[in-house]
Enzyme design. Structure first.
Site, PDB file in Angstrom:
ATOM      1  N   SER A 152      -0.160  10.836  -1.496  1.00  0.00           N
ATOM      2  CA  SER A 152       1.126  10.195  -1.759  1.00  0.00           C
ATOM      3  C   SER A 152       1.403  10.279  -3.256  1.00  0.00           C
ATOM      4  O   SER A 152       0.477  10.472  -4.058  1.00  0.00           O
ATOM      5  CB  SER A 152       1.067   8.724  -1.323  1.00  0.00           C
ATOM      6  OG  SER A 152       2.175   7.983  -1.810  1.00  0.00           O
ATOM      7  N   TYR A 165      -2.472  -0.094  -1.214  1.00  0.00           N
ATOM      8  CA  TYR A 165      -2.122   1.223  -0.684  1.00  0.00           C
ATOM      9  C   TYR A 165      -2.362   2.304  -1.740  1.00  0.00           C
ATOM     10  O   TYR A 165      -2.963   3.358  -1.458  1.00  0.00           O
ATOM     11  CB  TYR A 165      -0.656   1.231  -0.241  1.00  0.00           C
ATOM     12  CG  TYR A 165      -0.143   2.564   0.246  1.00  0.00           C
ATOM     13  CD1 TYR A 165      -0.361   2.966   1.555  1.00  0.00           C
ATOM     14  CD2 TYR A 165       0.565   3.415  -0.599  1.00  0.00           C
ATOM     15  CE1 TYR A 165       0.113   4.194   2.014  1.00  0.00           C
ATOM     16  CE2 TYR A 165       1.044   4.636  -0.148  1.00  0.00           C
ATOM     17  CZ  TYR A 165       0.820   5.021   1.154  1.00  0.00           C
ATOM     18  OH  TYR A 165       1.292   6.233   1.601  1.00  0.00           O
TER      19      TYR A 165
END
Length: 261
Positions: A152, A165
């Site tokens: 990501s 995250y």
């Protein structure tokens, strides 16, 4: 030693087998379909067996490719072992492993629960370890393979409420480098793709939030949300002979977000 394919032939995945985790919907499904269109035979994976089989059948109908649906819990090493054993019995050790399965949890750090932290670590990071370790054994024996993680922009950047995250995605990028160190001598390449902000069914509430959507468009030099098909070219490259000398890298597919301040 046979000559490596060149030109467009280097991107051809005909005869290769691939496992894409979390591919019954969303980004994973687009990735699975993209690999089939490049010639690969793909195992479509999900937590729910019916959803995985349905997605595999739909991809097969739309592409004319050979797909199979598989289901197992990527956070359970015993389930991973059984799932990969079943795939090996049907298809052999995958030539391509795409660790795509992942979840998101949001909360300010002072309010973040142990339950959500553990879920993120188990799904986003431990699953990558379990799958890579298990599939790497067969790849080492064969002397070739491609392992691709889906990271990501949060592998590099942080935002409020997603510290946990970001920690898992940052760890995935470093784990990929570690896999390179361990596996490159065996003819195996391990790389990661780090998407920016992509419009999917899971991000629809963010896409429909005009204030947040305007921030994404303004923060991204390309001026838009990503479309899941924007990831397919990078995946085919990293899955193919075209990337045989690319190892341990994270390729950001983010419209330029990580390139600017």
């Amino acid at each position: 030693m046979s000559a490596a394919p060149s030109g467009l032939a280097a991107f051809d995945l005909t005869g290769r087998t691939a496992l894409v985790t979390g591919s019954s919907r969303g980004i994973g499904r687009t990735l699975a379909e993209g690999l089939t269109r490049a010639g690969a035979r793909v195992a479509v994976h999900g937590r729910d067996a019916r959803a995985a089989v349905d997605a595999a059948e739909q991809i097969a109908r739309s592409t004319g490719a050979d797909c199979t649906g598989v289901a197992f819990d990527v956070t359970d090493p015993d389930a991973v072992d059984d799932g990969i054993r079943s795939i090996e019995e049907q298809l052999g050790t995958p030539d391509i492993l795409v660790n795509n399965a992942g979840i998101q949890r949001r909360a300010p750090i002072a309010e973040f629960s142990d339950e959500d932290w553990n879920a993120l670590v188990q799904t986003n990071l431990s699953s990558v370890f379990h799958l890579s370790r298990r599939v790497a054994a067969g790849m080492i024996a064969r002397g070739s393979g491609k392992i691709i993680q889906i990271g990501s922009v949060q592998s590099q950047l942080a935002r409020p409420s997603i510290a946990a995250y970001a920690a898992t995605k940052g760890a995935v990028a470093m784990f990929t480098k570690g896999l390179c160190a361990d596996l490159a001598p065996h003819g195996i390449q391990a790389n990661a793709i780090a998407p920016g902000y992509f419009a999917t069914e899971l991000t629809r509430p963010l896409v429909e939030d005009e204030e947040f959507s305007a921030w994404v468009r303004g923060r991204t030099p390309a001026g838009r949300w990503g479309d899941t098909v924007d990831l397919v070219g990078a995946l085919v490259f990293l899955s193919s002979a075209a990337s045989d000398f690319v190892n341990g890298q994270t390729l950001y597919v983010d419209g330029g977000m990580t390139a600017v301040v």
